[in-house]
Enzyme design. Structure first.
Site, PDB file in Angstrom:
ATOM      1  N   ARG A  38      -7.756  -0.417   0.563  1.00 55.90           N
ATOM      2  CA  ARG A  38      -8.268  -1.598  -0.146  1.00 55.90           C
ATOM      3  C   ARG A  38      -8.640  -1.272  -1.582  1.00 55.90           C
ATOM      4  O   ARG A  38      -8.613  -2.152  -2.445  1.00 55.90           O
ATOM      5  CB  ARG A  38      -9.442  -2.201   0.645  1.00 55.90           C
ATOM      6  CG  ARG A  38     -10.659  -1.306   0.740  1.00 55.90           C
ATOM      7  CD  ARG A  38     -11.602  -1.724   1.854  1.00 55.90           C
ATOM      8  NE  ARG A  38     -11.097  -1.341   3.172  1.00 55.90           N
ATOM      9  CZ  ARG A  38     -11.681  -1.624   4.317  1.00 55.90           C
ATOM     10  NH1 ARG A  38     -12.819  -2.310   4.321  1.00 55.90           N
ATOM     11  NH2 ARG A  38     -11.154  -1.236   5.460  1.00 55.90           N
TER      12      ARG A  38
ATOM     13  N   LYS B  48     -10.442  12.471   8.418  1.00 53.92           N
ATOM     14  CA  LYS B  48     -10.041  12.022   9.747  1.00 53.92           C
ATOM     15  C   LYS B  48      -9.964  13.217  10.694  1.00 53.92           C
ATOM     16  O   LYS B  48      -9.648  14.322  10.256  1.00 53.92           O
ATOM     17  CB  LYS B  48      -8.629  11.402   9.695  1.00 53.92           C
ATOM     18  CG  LYS B  48      -8.519  10.056   9.031  1.00 53.92           C
ATOM     19  CD  LYS B  48      -7.063   9.571   9.081  1.00 53.92           C
ATOM     20  CE  LYS B  48      -6.863   8.263   8.329  1.00 53.92           C
ATOM     21  NZ  LYS B  48      -7.579   7.122   8.925  1.00 53.92           N
TER      22      LYS B  48
ATOM     23  N   GLU C  48      -9.522   3.666   1.909  1.00 55.71           N
ATOM     24  CA  GLU C  48      -8.947   3.846   0.571  1.00 55.71           C
ATOM     25  C   GLU C  48      -7.889   2.812   0.216  1.00 55.71           C
ATOM     26  O   GLU C  48      -7.661   2.520  -0.950  1.00 55.71           O
ATOM     27  CB  GLU C  48      -8.339   5.259   0.447  1.00 55.71           C
ATOM     28  CG  GLU C  48      -6.916   5.432   0.994  1.00 55.71           C
ATOM     29  CD  GLU C  48      -6.765   5.159   2.488  1.00 55.71           C
ATOM     30  OE1 GLU C  48      -7.777   5.239   3.205  1.00 55.71           O
ATOM     31  OE2 GLU C  48      -5.639   4.858   2.919  1.00 55.71           O
TER      32      GLU C  48
ATOM     33  N   LYS D 225       0.854  -1.204   0.000  1.00 52.82           N
ATOM     34  CA  LYS D 225       0.000   0.000   0.000  1.00 52.82           C
ATOM     35  C   LYS D 225       0.882   1.244   0.000  1.00 52.82           C
ATOM     36  O   LYS D 225       1.731   1.416   0.884  1.00 52.82           O
ATOM     37  CB  LYS D 225      -0.907  -0.018   1.238  1.00 52.82           C
ATOM     38  CG  LYS D 225      -1.710   1.281   1.452  1.00 52.82           C
ATOM     39  CD  LYS D 225      -2.701   1.156   2.612  1.00 52.82           C
ATOM     40  CE  LYS D 225      -3.344   2.503   2.964  1.00 52.82           C
ATOM     41  NZ  LYS D 225      -4.310   2.406   4.080  1.00 52.82           N
TER      42      LYS D 225
ATOM     43  N   ASP E  19      -2.703   9.997   4.066  1.00 53.75           N
ATOM     44  CA  ASP E  19      -4.107   9.594   4.199  1.00 53.75           C
ATOM     45  C   ASP E  19      -4.837  10.554   5.134  1.00 53.75           C
ATOM     46  O   ASP E  19      -4.803  10.406   6.347  1.00 53.75           O
ATOM     47  CB  ASP E  19      -4.190   8.154   4.737  1.00 53.75           C
ATOM     48  CG  ASP E  19      -5.638   7.675   4.853  1.00 53.75           C
ATOM     49  OD1 ASP E  19      -6.535   8.350   4.312  1.00 53.75           O
ATOM     50  OD2 ASP E  19      -5.862   6.620   5.481  1.00 53.75           O
TER      51      ASP E  19
ATOM     52  N   ASP F 266     -12.279   6.967   3.547  1.00 52.35           N
ATOM     53  CA  ASP F 266     -11.119   6.662   4.395  1.00 52.35           C
ATOM     54  C   ASP F 266     -10.738   5.177   4.335  1.00 52.35           C
ATOM     55  O   ASP F 266      -9.691   4.788   4.824  1.00 52.35           O
ATOM     56  CB  ASP F 266     -11.420   7.085   5.838  1.00 52.35           C
ATOM     57  CG  ASP F 266     -10.157   7.227   6.678  1.00 52.35           C
ATOM     58  OD1 ASP F 266      -9.047   7.191   6.102  1.00 52.35           O
ATOM     59  OD2 ASP F 266     -10.286   7.380   7.909  1.00 52.35           O
TER      60      ASP F 266
ATOM     61  N   ASP G  79       1.472   6.086   5.809  1.00 53.59           N
ATOM     62  CA  ASP G  79       0.491   5.158   5.240  1.00 53.59           C
ATOM     63  C   ASP G  79       0.986   4.468   3.960  1.00 53.59           C
ATOM     64  O   ASP G  79       0.248   3.715   3.337  1.00 53.59           O
ATOM     65  CB  ASP G  79      -0.838   5.889   4.996  1.00 53.59           C
ATOM     66  CG  ASP G  79      -2.051   4.965   5.084  1.00 53.59           C
ATOM     67  OD1 ASP G  79      -1.940   3.897   5.716  1.00 53.59           O
ATOM     68  OD2 ASP G  79      -3.097   5.316   4.511  1.00 53.59           O
TER      69      ASP G  79
HETATM   70  N1  BES Z   1      -4.504   4.130   6.927  1.00 44.20           N
HETATM   71  C1  BES Z   1      -5.684   3.826   7.658  1.00 44.20           C
HETATM   72  C2  BES Z   1      -5.453   2.726   8.703  1.00 44.20           C
HETATM   73  C3  BES Z   1      -4.574   3.088   9.864  1.00 44.20           C
HETATM   74  C4  BES Z   1      -5.137   3.552  11.033  1.00 44.20           C
HETATM   75  C5  BES Z   1      -3.203   2.902   9.805  1.00 44.20           C
HETATM   76  C6  BES Z   1      -4.341   3.861  12.119  1.00 44.20           C
HETATM   77  C7  BES Z   1      -2.404   3.217  10.889  1.00 44.20           C
HETATM   78  C8  BES Z   1      -2.980   3.689  12.048  1.00 44.20           C
HETATM   79  C9  BES Z   1      -6.779   3.328   6.721  1.00 44.20           C
HETATM   80  O1  BES Z   1      -6.765   3.872   5.455  1.00 44.20           O
HETATM   81  C10 BES Z   1      -8.067   3.707   7.337  1.00 44.20           C
HETATM   82  O2  BES Z   1      -8.327   4.858   7.464  1.00 44.20           O
HETATM   83  N2  BES Z   1      -8.867   2.696   7.720  1.00 44.20           N
HETATM   84  C11 BES Z   1     -10.118   2.922   8.331  1.00 44.20           C
HETATM   85  C12 BES Z   1     -11.118   2.003   7.673  1.00 44.20           C
HETATM   86  C13 BES Z   1     -12.544   2.303   8.026  1.00 44.20           C
HETATM   87  C14 BES Z   1     -12.957   3.643   7.467  1.00 44.20           C
HETATM   88  C15 BES Z   1     -13.417   1.206   7.473  1.00 44.20           C
HETATM   89  C16 BES Z   1      -9.974   2.620   9.814  1.00 44.20           C
HETATM   90  O3  BES Z   1      -9.247   1.684  10.172  1.00 44.20           O
HETATM   91  O4  BES Z   1     -10.572   3.338  10.602  1.00 44.20           O
HETATM   92 ZN    ZN Z   2      -4.921   4.512   4.778  1.00 45.73          ZN
HETATM   93 MN    MN Z   3      -7.831   5.711   5.360  1.00 44.34          MN
END
Ligand code: BES
Ligand code: ZN
Ligand code: MN
Length: 486
Positions: free
Chosen positions: A337, A263, A335, A251, A256, A333, A274
């Site tokens: 996947r 966020k 993103e 990734k 992000d 968010d 990220d």
């Molecule tokens: N990059 C984040 C995941 C992340 C969170 C990495 C904290 C490192 C520390 C990812 O893109 C994300 O935002 N995931 C969301 C998914 C949700 C919206 C379904 C998450 O984990 O909250």
């Molecule tokens: Zn992310």
């Molecule tokens: Mn995200």
């Protein structure tokens, strides 16, 4: 920091500090001190015992030297003598000797090749420091570690391999620590191309036009909120005689923000990291030839910046991935996947791999379940899970296998598209699992593993071989795994 081998005894001239090893037991044993050719003349074991040094892994006792050129003698504990303990010893030593330009260690007192590799990894990884571009370097660090012994040439290959793995990890840390003001998708692609040729790789970078023309709808959608357009980085390593083909996918979200599903600030500040999975793939690829990997490997890094703007994708948009499958974007968010789906589908359709492994800072749910030091490992076959867990153990990078719960698959159903990118109709929670199930849809039934490294990709503190900020997690695990493959 340099680590080199030298013939001889722990000669004091030219060395600022010397380290010997304390091995737990009754009585405590000090290894390597005999090589000091009697220059110390003191009973080190008695001294260490009076200071209550038990030889615990990474426990350090420092003895300032009052006479002679040697400033200090350091006694570091090697615990149970396993690789984790030796890595801890190396890290503790690196932290304690950073003001000594030259540090000598007794090579013959390092009992095995595994111990030597772990010690060296600890020394190099814990010595790491990142300074942003243009910033002045801060403080001094050790210039070099000299491992002094009787037949050092016998251990050169082990040292070299350990250094390749450690330096690859540092490369991933540098990429990941770089602020996103500098780190655009095209910057990341340029860094992947730096030295690719001299590392025996061929490379191709697709720009935003090519991505759109070839149908990489996930990468395009995630990248379209930013003025800094997305890229797909493809690196390939094809040694003569290779029979198996591995595809690594990382990734590469260079920042992000969450996109329009923005966020809060607390969650956003760390999001320059990220692309930690992408950095691990880029750094791993560049070390394959040095480590003599014999299988064919392709590295794919879909890189995009996830920002909100008038051109950003909207929650409720339906996008079309490489190969034609569609996703309803319920949360911008989620993103990671979306870009990984394109890369996985491309790998299946165009690269005919035998196995695919993706590495991604994918979900906050993964560290919520496992804490910050373990990656969540998902695998479509037990064999692959076992192989990766073994490589992880050798590397000292912790993984925990998670289930691909079939019942949860319905959580990512969509009424209007083939899939939804977050749970809607079925509230099962388990965010790391449903994300993995989403990715699985694009793996064509091939052997596939997914490492959710949202926890271990970065650290809030210095601890053992890990330094605050990006950790370079995944590089050593992947390299160990690939080195062991035929
Ligand atoms: N990059 C984040 C995941 C992340 C969170 C990495 C904290 C490192 C520390 C990812 O893109 C994300 O935002 N995931 C969301 C998914 C949700 C919206 C379904 C998450 O984990 O909250
Ligand atoms: Zn992310
Ligand atoms: Mn995200």
């Amino acid at each position: 920091v340099a680590v080199l081998l030298r013939t001889g005894v722990l000669d004091v001239p030219g060395v600022d500090a010397v380290s010997v090893f304390a091995v737990p037991g009754e009585p405590l044993r000090i290894d390597g001190a005999d090589a000091l050719s009697g220059q110390l003349g003191s009973d080190l074991t008695g001294l260490a015992e009076r200071q209550e040094h038990k030889g615990d892994a990474g426990a350090v006792l420092e003895l300032p030297m009052s006479s002679g050129p040697l400033r200090r003698l350091v006694i570091v504990g090697t615990g149970d003598g396993g690789t984790v303990a030796w890595r801890k010893a190396g890290s503790a030593l690196a932290r304690r000797t950073k003001s000594d330009p030259v540090v000598a260690l007794p090579l013959d007192a390092v009992p095995t090749d595994e111990a030597l590799a772990a010690l060296v990894e600890g020394l190099v990884l814990a010595s790491y420091r990142f300074r942003a571009e243009g910033a002045e370097p801060k403080g001094s660090t050790t210039e070099r570690y000299e491992l002094v012994g009787t037949e050092p040439q016998l251990r050169q290959a082990v040292l070299d391999a350990a250094l390749h793995r450690a330096r690859a990890t540092l490369r991933a840390r540098d990429l990941t620590n770089t602020p996103s003001l500098v780190k655009t998708p095209s910057w990341l692609a340029a860094r992947a191309l730096d030295g690719a040729e001299s590392a025996g790789l061929t490379a191709r970078v697709r720009d935003e036009r090519e991505l759109a023309a070839e149908g990489f709808g996930g990468v395009v959608a995630v990248g379209m909120g930013s003025t800094r357009p997305p890229r797909l980085i493809e690196l390939s390593y094809a040694p003569a005689g290779a029979t198996r083909h591995v595809v690594l996918v990382g990734k590469g979200i260079t920042f992000d923000s969450g996109g329009l599903s923005l966020k809060p600030n607390e969650g956003m500040v760390s999001m320059k990291t990220d692309m930690g999975g992408g950095a691990a793939v880029i750094a791993t690829m560049a070390a394959l030839r040095d480590l003599g990997v014999t299988v064919k490997v392709t590295g794919l890094v879909p890189a995009a910046e996830n920002l909100p703007s008038g051109t950003a994708q909207r929650p409720s948009d339906v996008i079309r991935h490489y190969g034609g499958r569609t996703t309803e974007v319920l949360n911008t968010d989620a993103e990671g996947r979306l870009v990984l789906a394109d890369a996985l589908a491309y790998a299946v359709e165009r690269l005919a791999p035998d196995v695919i492994v993706d590495v991604a800072t994918l979900t906050g749910a993964a560290p919520f379940a496992l804490g910050r030091r373990h990656a969540a490992l998902y695998a479509s076959t037990d064999d692959l899970a076992v192989e990766l867990a073994a490589a992880a153990a050798e590397a000292g990078e912790r993984v925990w296998r998670m289930p691909l719960v079939e019942d949860y698959r319905a959580a990512i159903d969509s009424r209007v598209a083939d899939l939804a990118n977050t749970g809607s109709n079925l509230a099962v929670s388990g965010g790391s699992i449903t994300a993995a199930l989403f990715l699985r849809e694009f793996t064509g039934g091939l052997p596939w593993a997914h490492l959710d490294i949202a926890g271990p990709a970065r650290s809030d503190s210095d601890e053992d071989e890990v330094t605050k900020g990006a950790t370079g997690y995944g590089v050593r695990l992947l390299l160990r795994w690939l080195e062991g493959m035929r």
